[in-house]
Each structure stands twice: as structure tokens, then as C-alpha cells.
Write a protein that holds these residues in place. Structure first.
Motif, PDB file in Angstrom:
ATOM      1  N   VAL A  50      20.481  16.096 -67.651  1.00  0.00           N
ATOM      2  CA  VAL A  50      20.507  17.549 -67.873  1.00  0.00           C
ATOM      3  C   VAL A  50      19.125  18.145 -67.612  1.00  0.00           C
ATOM      4  CG1 VAL A  50      20.771  19.345 -69.620  1.00  0.00           C
ATOM      5  CG2 VAL A  50      22.427  17.485 -69.493  1.00  0.00           C
ATOM      6  N   ALA A  51      18.087  17.480 -68.086  1.00  0.00           N
ATOM      7  CA  ALA A  51      16.724  17.972 -67.880  1.00  0.00           C
ATOM      8  C   ALA A  51      16.381  18.000 -66.395  1.00  0.00           C
ATOM      9  CB  ALA A  51      15.737  17.078 -68.629  1.00  0.00           C
ATOM     10  N   ALA A  52      16.841  16.986 -65.647  1.00  0.00           N
ATOM     11  CA  ALA A  52      16.558  16.938 -64.214  1.00  0.00           C
ATOM     12  C   ALA A  52      17.260  18.078 -63.487  1.00  0.00           C
ATOM     13  CB  ALA A  52      17.007  15.595 -63.646  1.00  0.00           C
ATOM     14  N   ARG A  53      18.517  18.350 -63.865  1.00  0.00           N
ATOM     15  CA  ARG A  53      19.246  19.460 -63.232  1.00  0.00           C
ATOM     16  C   ARG A  53      18.567  20.788 -63.523  1.00  0.00           C
ATOM     17  NH1 ARG A  53      23.864  16.477 -64.842  1.00  0.00           N
ATOM     18  NH2 ARG A  53      24.130  17.768 -66.704  1.00  0.00           N
ATOM     19  N   ARG A  54      18.103  20.952 -64.748  1.00  0.00           N
ATOM     20  CA  ARG A  54      17.424  22.209 -65.112  1.00  0.00           C
ATOM     21  C   ARG A  54      16.111  22.359 -64.345  1.00  0.00           C
ATOM     22  NH1 ARG A  54      18.329  22.083 -71.710  1.00  0.00           N
ATOM     23  NH2 ARG A  54      20.503  22.839 -71.696  1.00  0.00           N
ATOM     24  N   ALA A  55      15.408  21.260 -64.147  1.00  0.00           N
ATOM     25  CA  ALA A  55      14.140  21.319 -63.416  1.00  0.00           C
ATOM     26  C   ALA A  55      14.398  21.710 -61.959  1.00  0.00           C
ATOM     27  CB  ALA A  55      13.437  19.961 -63.480  1.00  0.00           C
ATOM     28  N   ARG A  56      15.448  21.148 -61.363  1.00  0.00           N
ATOM     29  CA  ARG A  56      15.763  21.514 -59.974  1.00  0.00           C
ATOM     30  C   ARG A  56      16.217  22.969 -59.883  1.00  0.00           C
ATOM     31  NH1 ARG A  56      17.763  16.082 -59.903  1.00  0.00           N
ATOM     32  NH2 ARG A  56      19.881  16.783 -60.446  1.00  0.00           N
ATOM     33  N   ALA A  57      16.984  23.419 -60.877  1.00  0.00           N
ATOM     34  CA  ALA A  57      17.418  24.818 -60.905  1.00  0.00           C
ATOM     35  C   ALA A  57      16.216  25.751 -61.012  1.00  0.00           C
ATOM     36  CB  ALA A  57      18.378  25.050 -62.059  1.00  0.00           C
ATOM     37  N   ALA A  58      15.210  25.345 -61.767  1.00  0.00           N
ATOM     38  CA  ALA A  58      14.002  26.161 -61.912  1.00  0.00           C
ATOM     39  C   ALA A  58      13.262  26.273 -60.581  1.00  0.00           C
ATOM     40  CB  ALA A  58      13.092  25.558 -62.977  1.00  0.00           C
ATOM     41  N   VAL A  59      13.211  25.163 -59.836  1.00  0.00           N
ATOM     42  CA  VAL A  59      12.559  25.192 -58.517  1.00  0.00           C
ATOM     43  C   VAL A  59      13.302  26.148 -57.588  1.00  0.00           C
ATOM     44  CG1 VAL A  59      12.026  23.835 -56.470  1.00  0.00           C
ATOM     45  CG2 VAL A  59      11.597  22.876 -58.739  1.00  0.00           C
ATOM     46  N   LYS A  60      14.631  26.062 -57.588  1.00  0.00           N
ATOM     47  CA  LYS A  60      15.428  26.954 -56.741  1.00  0.00           C
ATOM     48  C   LYS A  60      15.204  28.406 -57.124  1.00  0.00           C
ATOM     49  CE  LYS A  60      19.734  25.754 -56.363  1.00  0.00           C
ATOM     50  NZ  LYS A  60      21.057  25.257 -56.807  1.00  0.00           N
ATOM     51  N   SER A  61      15.108  28.679 -58.428  1.00  0.00           N
ATOM     52  CA  SER A  61      14.879  30.042 -58.899  1.00  0.00           C
ATOM     53  C   SER A  61      13.510  30.554 -58.448  1.00  0.00           C
ATOM     54  CB  SER A  61      14.983  30.083 -60.424  1.00  0.00           C
ATOM     55  OG  SER A  61      14.723  31.380 -60.912  1.00  0.00           O
ATOM     56  N   GLN A  62      12.516  29.687 -58.466  1.00  0.00           N
ATOM     57  CA  GLN A  62      11.171  30.074 -58.024  1.00  0.00           C
ATOM     58  C   GLN A  62      11.167  30.445 -56.537  1.00  0.00           C
ATOM     59  OE1 GLN A  62       9.030  26.560 -59.109  1.00  0.00           O
ATOM     60  NE2 GLN A  62       8.687  27.190 -61.223  1.00  0.00           N
ATOM     61  N   VAL A  63      11.919  29.706 -55.744  1.00  0.00           N
ATOM     62  CA  VAL A  63      12.004  30.006 -54.310  1.00  0.00           C
ATOM     63  C   VAL A  63      12.750  31.321 -54.096  1.00  0.00           C
ATOM     64  CG1 VAL A  63      12.929  29.241 -52.087  1.00  0.00           C
ATOM     65  CG2 VAL A  63      11.870  27.581 -53.642  1.00  0.00           C
ATOM     66  N   ALA A  64      13.872  31.487 -54.810  1.00  0.00           N
ATOM     67  CA  ALA A  64      14.686  32.696 -54.651  1.00  0.00           C
ATOM     68  C   ALA A  64      13.914  33.952 -55.035  1.00  0.00           C
ATOM     69  CB  ALA A  64      15.951  32.581 -55.486  1.00  0.00           C
ATOM     70  N   SER A  65      13.058  33.852 -56.058  1.00  0.00           N
ATOM     71  CA  SER A  65      12.301  35.018 -56.526  1.00  0.00           C
ATOM     72  C   SER A  65      11.037  35.265 -55.707  1.00  0.00           C
ATOM     73  CB  SER A  65      11.915  34.830 -57.993  1.00  0.00           C
ATOM     74  OG  SER A  65      10.994  33.749 -58.145  1.00  0.00           O
ATOM     75  N   GLY A  66      10.667  34.302 -54.842  1.00  0.00           N
ATOM     76  CA  GLY A  66       9.448  34.450 -54.067  1.00  0.00           C
ATOM     77  C   GLY A  66       8.214  33.920 -54.753  1.00  0.00           C
ATOM     78  N   GLU A  67       8.389  33.368 -55.955  1.00  0.00           N
ATOM     79  CA  GLU A  67       7.248  32.821 -56.695  1.00  0.00           C
ATOM     80  C   GLU A  67       6.643  31.626 -55.947  1.00  0.00           C
ATOM     81  OE1 GLU A  67       6.395  30.713 -61.043  1.00  0.00           O
ATOM     82  OE2 GLU A  67       8.240  31.855 -60.711  1.00  0.00           O
ATOM     83  N   ARG A  68       7.497  30.844 -55.314  1.00  0.00           N
ATOM     84  CA  ARG A  68       7.039  29.722 -54.493  1.00  0.00           C
ATOM     85  C   ARG A  68       7.726  29.795 -53.140  1.00  0.00           C
ATOM     86  NH1 ARG A  68       7.783  24.033 -57.467  1.00  0.00           N
ATOM     87  NH2 ARG A  68       6.516  23.357 -55.689  1.00  0.00           N
TER      88      ARG A  68
END
Length: 305
Positions: A27-45
């Protein structure tokens, strides 16, 4: 006689505490990957930054290393499942591949593609808005026409009769079958289709070509069949699928507008079920819960990277 079973370990399966710990780690790994995707989608990364982290020796970049390439691509604005599949096919990357599992050649190809795409901000000039019947495409388009005058809305031609309040040349070009046949024959239509087994709709191409040549933003509001034709004719277009909040809301909107007979409503709802099943073909999906919000999300695609 000896019994080999006496030498087997006491537990064939991991203890309950181990399974619970493994589940929490997953679960923690899925959340970490979701956070990375969110950062890309928002333009943060940037997607390229995420890819480089995945290919680094940094042991803490587990989320980046285990992120699927497909998920990274669909985090980018204007890249839906269908376009991500096309890009991965061109780069010769299998759909199941994760960033950390790419070979040297694949890393180079993906890196070059992401770098090239990152350098083309603000180049989206053609956006195609489609969706099922009664989802509110016309309402969203009208909002964009009123509040975003720098966006040129293409006017479609149709053989159906005007609805109350519709103006020829503003909402549609209302033509008869003979004129529509001529436009097809003279190759004046970018796309056309027969909708709901009754009327024909088409997009005149000359005004679109002139606007794009001038560097203007152009939006097409068309049906599913037409969107597919535009994708083939102009692959640089961003295809947007407008969704209802729920199926029940779609039914309410169709019945509430009262512009079709009961038989026509039933036919359109059956068509809508087929159209909704095709949403993954599109680059972007937008839920039309609020007209102003949906319109802003569509307009933002013109300046998305």
C-alpha cells in the motif's frame, strides 16, 4: 522407514504478521507511486526528472524505479491511454515495462522523447471535444465562446433542423442533403458522420486550416465518429472526452431538455452506452459536473506542455 516430511519447515506460508507487513508495504509503495504521478500532473516535477531518478543509483527512488512507463506518460497533460500506447509502441517499450527495468536503448529513446516534448510548451493549437449525447458539450462550448474569445470554435454543418434558439452560422451551418453531398464531393469536410441513424454532421475544413495557419487556437465540438476521423487526419490534435458525473445525471439531462421524442431518447441513450465505452481512446477525460470548471479545463489544454 524415515519420513521426509519430518524435514519440511514448520510453516509453508509466511506467518500472519509477515503477510500484514507485506500488505502495508505494498500500500505504501502504491501511494508513493501515486504521489510521483501527481507531482508530474501538477507540474511540480518533470517527467524527465522522474525518469532520471529511476535510472540513478539512488536507493531511495524506489517509487520512480517501480513506476510503469505507461503511468508516467498518462500523467502528462494531453496524453491518454491510447496516445501513451502509441508513444510506447514507437519507442519499442512493452506496455508492462517499469522505468527501472528499461534497457539502455529504451532509456535513451524515452529520454529524448520527454526532452523534446518538454521543449514544446504552448504548442497545442487544436482541441477536439467529444462525448456522449446530452453530456453538455454544447453548453461547455457556449461557455468557452462567451468567456474565452481567443479560442476559435469551429462551426459544424448539419442536415438536421435548428432547435429553438439556434442560429445558422453561429451554432451550426444548417444545410440540406444536396449541399452536404456537395461538401463531401469537394473534400470540404475534415470529418463527417451520420449520428443516431438520422442526421449528418460534418466539420468544414477551410476555416480550420486558415485559423491554424495564423497560429490561432481552434476547438472542435463533434461526435465520437468525427473525433476518430480528426485523429487520423490531424494526429497533433488533443482529443477530449467529456463525461457526465453519473449515468443517472446523463439520463436526467437528456429527458429534461425535452427536445426529442420518447423513442428518440431511448435510441440516444443506447448510443450513449456505446460512446461511453470508447472513452479510453481519448487523450484527456473531463467530468462535466460544473460547466465553468469543465470549460476552464478544456481551455487550459491549449497551453499545457
Amino acid at each position: 522407514m524415515s519420513d521426509d516430511r519430518a524435514h519440511l519447515p514448520a510453516h509453508r506460508n509466511p506467518p500472519e504478521v509477515d503477510r500484514a507487513a507485506a500488505a502495508r508495504a505494498a500500500v505504501a509503495a502504491r501511494r508513493a507511486r501515486a504521489a510521483v504521478k501527481s507531482q508530474v500532473a501538477s507540474g511540480e516535477r518533470s517527467a524527465l526528472d522522474v525518469a532520471r531518478a529511476a535510472w540513478s543509483d539512488d536507493d531511495t527512488a524506489t517509487a520512480e524505479k517501480t513506476l510503469r512507463v505507461r503511468d508516467l506518460l498518462t500523467s502528462l497533460s494531453g496524453i491518454g491511454p491510447a496516445r501513451a500506447e502509441t508513444v510506447m509502441g514507437a519507442l519499442r517499450i512493452a506496455p508492462s515495462k517499469r522505468l527501472g527495468g528499461l534497457g539502455t536503448r529504451q532509456r535513451g529513446a524515452l529520454s529524448d522523447w520527454l526532452a523534446a516534448r518538454g521543449g514544446k510548451r504552448g504548442t497545442s493549437k487544436l482541441v477536439v471535444l467529444a462525448g456522449p449525447t446530452a453530456v453538455g458539450k454544447g453548453t461547455v462550448s457556449a461557455h468557452i465562446r462567451q468567456h474565452f474569445p481567443d479560442v476559435n470554435l469551429s462551426v459544424s454543418a448539419t442536415t438536421r433542423k435548428p432547435r429553438p434558439g439556434e442560429v445558422d452560422g453561429v451554432h451550426y451551418y444548417f444545410v440540406d442533403d444536396a449541399e452536404f453531398d456537395r461538401m463531401i464531393r469537394d473534400r470540404e469536410l475534415l470529418e463527417w458522420a451520420t449520428v443516431h441513424n438520422s442526421y449528418r454532421y460534418g466539420t468544414p475544413r477551410p476555416p480550420i486550416d486558415r485559423a491554424l495557419d495564423a497560429g490561432d487556437k481552434v476547438m472542435l465540438e463533434i461526435d465520437l465518429q468525427g473525433a476518430r476521423q480528426v485523429r487520423d487526419a490531424m494526429p497533433e490534435a488533443v482529443l477530449v472526452f467529456l463525461l457526465p458525473p453519473t449515468w443517472e445525471e446523463l439520463v436526467r439531462r437528456l429527458i429534461g431538455r425535452g427536445t426529442e421524442s420518447g423513442e428518440e431518447q431511448a435510441r440516444r441513450l443506447e448510443t450513449a452506452k456505446v460512446e461511453l465505452a470508447a472513452q479510453d481512446e481519448f487523450d484527456v477525460r473531463i467530468v462535466n459536473s460544473d460547466v465553468g470548471t469543465a470549460a476552464r479545463q478544456v481551455v487550459d489544454l491549449f497551453t499545457a506542455p
